[in-house]
Design a protein around this motif. Sequence first.
Motif, PDB file in Angstrom:
ATOM      1  N   SER A  84       0.824  -1.207   0.000  1.00 56.81           N
ATOM      2  CA  SER A  84       0.000   0.000   0.000  1.00 56.81           C
ATOM      3  C   SER A  84       0.855   1.253   0.000  1.00 56.81           C
ATOM      4  O   SER A  84       0.615   2.193  -0.778  1.00 56.81           O
ATOM      5  N   ASN A  85       1.861   1.280   0.874  1.00 57.52           N
ATOM      6  CA  ASN A  85       2.716   2.463   0.970  1.00 57.52           C
ATOM      7  C   ASN A  85       3.464   2.723  -0.326  1.00 57.52           C
ATOM      8  O   ASN A  85       3.612   3.875  -0.770  1.00 57.52           O
ATOM      9  N   THR A  86       3.939   1.643  -0.957  1.00 54.99           N
ATOM     10  CA  THR A  86       4.689   1.787  -2.199  1.00 54.99           C
ATOM     11  C   THR A  86       3.804   2.301  -3.328  1.00 54.99           C
ATOM     12  O   THR A  86       4.182   3.221  -4.062  1.00 54.99           O
ATOM     13  N   VAL A  87       2.633   1.717  -3.474  1.00 55.04           N
ATOM     14  CA  VAL A  87       1.712   2.137  -4.534  1.00 55.04           C
ATOM     15  C   VAL A  87       1.251   3.568  -4.287  1.00 55.04           C
ATOM     16  O   VAL A  87       1.192   4.392  -5.214  1.00 55.04           O
ATOM     17  N   TYR A  88       0.941   3.882  -3.044  1.00 51.75           N
ATOM     18  CA  TYR A  88       0.479   5.231  -2.693  1.00 51.75           C
ATOM     19  C   TYR A  88       1.515   6.275  -3.095  1.00 51.75           C
ATOM     20  O   TYR A  88       1.195   7.290  -3.727  1.00 51.75           O
ATOM     21  N   ALA A  89       2.762   6.019  -2.755  1.00 51.07           N
ATOM     22  CA  ALA A  89       3.828   6.962  -3.076  1.00 51.07           C
ATOM     23  C   ALA A  89       4.068   7.042  -4.582  1.00 51.07           C
ATOM     24  O   ALA A  89       4.320   8.126  -5.134  1.00 51.07           O
ATOM     25  N   SER A  90       3.980   5.912  -5.258  1.00 55.92           N
ATOM     26  CA  SER A  90       4.252   5.873  -6.694  1.00 55.92           C
ATOM     27  C   SER A  90       3.205   6.637  -7.500  1.00 55.92           C
ATOM     28  O   SER A  90       3.513   7.252  -8.523  1.00 55.92           O
ATOM     29  N   LEU A  91       1.945   6.591  -7.053  1.00 59.20           N
ATOM     30  CA  LEU A  91       0.859   7.216  -7.795  1.00 59.20           C
ATOM     31  C   LEU A  91       0.688   8.700  -7.492  1.00 59.20           C
ATOM     32  O   LEU A  91      -0.016   9.405  -8.226  1.00 59.20           O
ATOM     33  N   ALA A  92       1.329   9.183  -6.433  1.00 61.34           N
ATOM     34  CA  ALA A  92       1.091  10.554  -5.977  1.00 61.34           C
ATOM     35  C   ALA A  92       1.375  11.578  -7.072  1.00 61.34           C
ATOM     36  O   ALA A  92       0.588  12.513  -7.286  1.00 61.34           O
ATOM     37  N   GLU A  93       2.499  11.430  -7.783  1.00 62.88           N
ATOM     38  CA  GLU A  93       2.857  12.432  -8.788  1.00 62.88           C
ATOM     39  C   GLU A  93       1.966  12.370 -10.018  1.00 62.88           C
ATOM     40  O   GLU A  93       1.997  13.278 -10.857  1.00 62.88           O
ATOM     41  N   TYR A  94       1.158  11.315 -10.137  1.00 62.74           N
ATOM     42  CA  TYR A  94       0.248  11.172 -11.269  1.00 62.74           C
ATOM     43  C   TYR A  94      -1.213  11.368 -10.864  1.00 62.74           C
ATOM     44  O   TYR A  94      -2.124  10.942 -11.581  1.00 62.74           O
ATOM     45  N   ASP A  95      -1.445  12.014  -9.711  1.00 64.06           N
ATOM     46  CA  ASP A  95      -2.805  12.277  -9.236  1.00 64.06           C
ATOM     47  C   ASP A  95      -3.634  10.994  -9.147  1.00 64.06           C
ATOM     48  O   ASP A  95      -4.839  10.996  -9.396  1.00 64.06           O
ATOM     49  N   TYR A  96      -2.945   9.899  -8.839  1.00 63.97           N
ATOM     50  CA  TYR A  96      -3.598   8.596  -8.637  1.00 63.97           C
ATOM     51  C   TYR A  96      -4.385   8.151  -9.874  1.00 63.97           C
ATOM     52  O   TYR A  96      -5.420   7.483  -9.769  1.00 63.97           O
ATOM     53  N   PHE A  97      -3.840   8.551 -11.051  1.00 69.45           N
ATOM     54  CA  PHE A  97      -4.388   8.133 -12.346  1.00 69.45           C
ATOM     55  C   PHE A  97      -5.823   8.618 -12.571  1.00 69.45           C
ATOM     56  O   PHE A  97      -6.535   8.077 -13.425  1.00 69.45           O
ATOM     57  N   GLN A  98      -6.273   9.617 -11.853  1.00 66.19           N
ATOM     58  CA  GLN A  98      -7.653  10.060 -11.963  1.00 66.19           C
ATOM     59  C   GLN A  98      -7.813  11.124 -13.045  1.00 66.19           C
ATOM     60  O   GLN A  98      -6.987  12.014 -13.196  1.00 66.19           O
ATOM     61  N   LEU A  99      -8.890  11.017 -13.782  1.00 66.71           N
ATOM     62  CA  LEU A  99      -9.280  12.000 -14.785  1.00 66.71           C
ATOM     63  C   LEU A  99     -10.671  12.508 -14.421  1.00 66.71           C
ATOM     64  O   LEU A  99     -11.642  11.751 -14.439  1.00 66.71           O
ATOM     65  N   VAL A 100     -10.762  13.781 -14.073  1.00 68.12           N
ATOM     66  CA  VAL A 100     -12.045  14.389 -13.732  1.00 68.12           C
ATOM     67  C   VAL A 100     -12.113  15.747 -14.415  1.00 68.12           C
ATOM     68  O   VAL A 100     -11.212  16.576 -14.256  1.00 68.12           O
ATOM     69  N   THR A 101     -13.159  15.971 -15.189  1.00 67.75           N
ATOM     70  CA  THR A 101     -13.334  17.261 -15.851  1.00 67.75           C
ATOM     71  C   THR A 101     -14.778  17.724 -15.702  1.00 67.75           C
ATOM     72  O   THR A 101     -15.700  16.913 -15.594  1.00 67.75           O
ATOM     73  N   ALA A 102     -14.961  19.045 -15.714  1.00 73.77           N
ATOM     74  CA  ALA A 102     -16.285  19.662 -15.722  1.00 73.77           C
ATOM     75  C   ALA A 102     -16.341  20.613 -16.900  1.00 73.77           C
ATOM     76  O   ALA A 102     -15.570  21.592 -16.951  1.00 73.77           O
ATOM     77  N   ASP A 103     -17.199  20.300 -17.873  1.00 74.04           N
ATOM     78  CA  ASP A 103     -17.273  21.071 -19.116  1.00 74.04           C
ATOM     79  C   ASP A 103     -15.892  21.230 -19.749  1.00 74.04           C
ATOM     80  O   ASP A 103     -15.529  22.306 -20.228  1.00 74.04           O
ATOM     81  N   GLY A 104     -15.112  20.152 -19.733  1.00 72.15           N
ATOM     82  CA  GLY A 104     -13.818  20.125 -20.390  1.00 72.15           C
ATOM     83  C   GLY A 104     -12.669  20.671 -19.575  1.00 72.15           C
ATOM     84  O   GLY A 104     -11.515  20.573 -19.999  1.00 72.15           O
ATOM     85  N   LYS A 105     -12.935  21.228 -18.407  1.00 71.39           N
ATOM     86  CA  LYS A 105     -11.876  21.777 -17.563  1.00 71.39           C
ATOM     87  C   LYS A 105     -11.515  20.782 -16.465  1.00 71.39           C
ATOM     88  O   LYS A 105     -12.397  20.191 -15.846  1.00 71.39           O
ATOM     89  N   ASP A 106     -10.211  20.633 -16.227  1.00 71.26           N
ATOM     90  CA  ASP A 106      -9.748  19.687 -15.215  1.00 71.26           C
ATOM     91  C   ASP A 106     -10.254  20.071 -13.826  1.00 71.26           C
ATOM     92  O   ASP A 106     -10.279  21.253 -13.463  1.00 71.26           O
ATOM     93  N   VAL A 107     -10.644  19.053 -13.066  1.00 74.98           N
ATOM     94  CA  VAL A 107     -11.088  19.227 -11.682  1.00 74.98           C
ATOM     95  C   VAL A 107     -10.019  18.630 -10.771  1.00 74.98           C
ATOM     96  O   VAL A 107      -9.623  17.476 -10.939  1.00 74.98           O
ATOM     97  N   SER A 108      -9.537  19.395  -9.821  1.00 75.72           N
ATOM     98  CA  SER A 108      -8.500  18.926  -8.906  1.00 75.72           C
ATOM     99  C   SER A 108      -9.113  18.041  -7.824  1.00 75.72           C
ATOM    100  O   SER A 108     -10.173  18.358  -7.272  1.00 75.72           O
TER     101      SER A 108
END
Length: 221
Positions: A84-108
């Motif tokens: 868990s710790n390794t995966v958590y740290a590895s994904l952090a710089e990639y925003d945990y692979f999440q893609l979220v947009t509202a009307d085409g604009k990225d959502v943080s």
Amino acid sequence: MHLTKRAAILASALAMVLGSSAPVRVHPHVFAEARLDVMLNPDKTVKSLRHLWRFDDLFSSTVLMEFDKNADLKLDDAELQDVSNTVYASLAEYDYFQLVTADGKDVSMKPPPTLIANYEADQLIILFESEPKEPLKLTGKVDFGVYDPTFYTAIDFVEDENMAVNDLPSTCKRSVIRPDPDEAIAQNQSNLTDAFFNDPSGTDLSKIFATRLELDCQAEG
């Protein structure tokens, strides 16, 4: 379309654009089947995204060999915590692979407070939940997806039902968008430079291939 077949089509499409000189690392090496649940607040804003990823047998066995410190061919609680710790740290710089947009604009999105790793039936399972940094209303077009910007991991949703919304408002229409790799490449040809293929992590263009849950919501009248 099954995950591995779809990933193979994507890799083939990329190779056609690049020719025989395509670097191996743009092809997925790790595969996972995913589920995404969009949780809503009573006011119909997005409360959180709940993710579940089930990894392929080959990658899962590699994880077992690497983290099974006592060599008992299973992962105990302490070893799973290391995963868990390794995966958590590895994904952090990639925003945990999440893609979220509202009307085409990225959502943080906020980083998930924790990440859980399980090992069941010879497969690694990753679970986590994250929240929008700011209130996210279901108005206009809101999209949710998962993608690896490095192309190393192919995470996909085998069934449309694996992208779900709890208590979807009647003012919203739900659809699952599965981009055709050839069409996505053709539509974005001018942006797909050699730099993208040599170092996909240096761009944000790999999201054009991501399967997305799209909610088209009208204001309540």
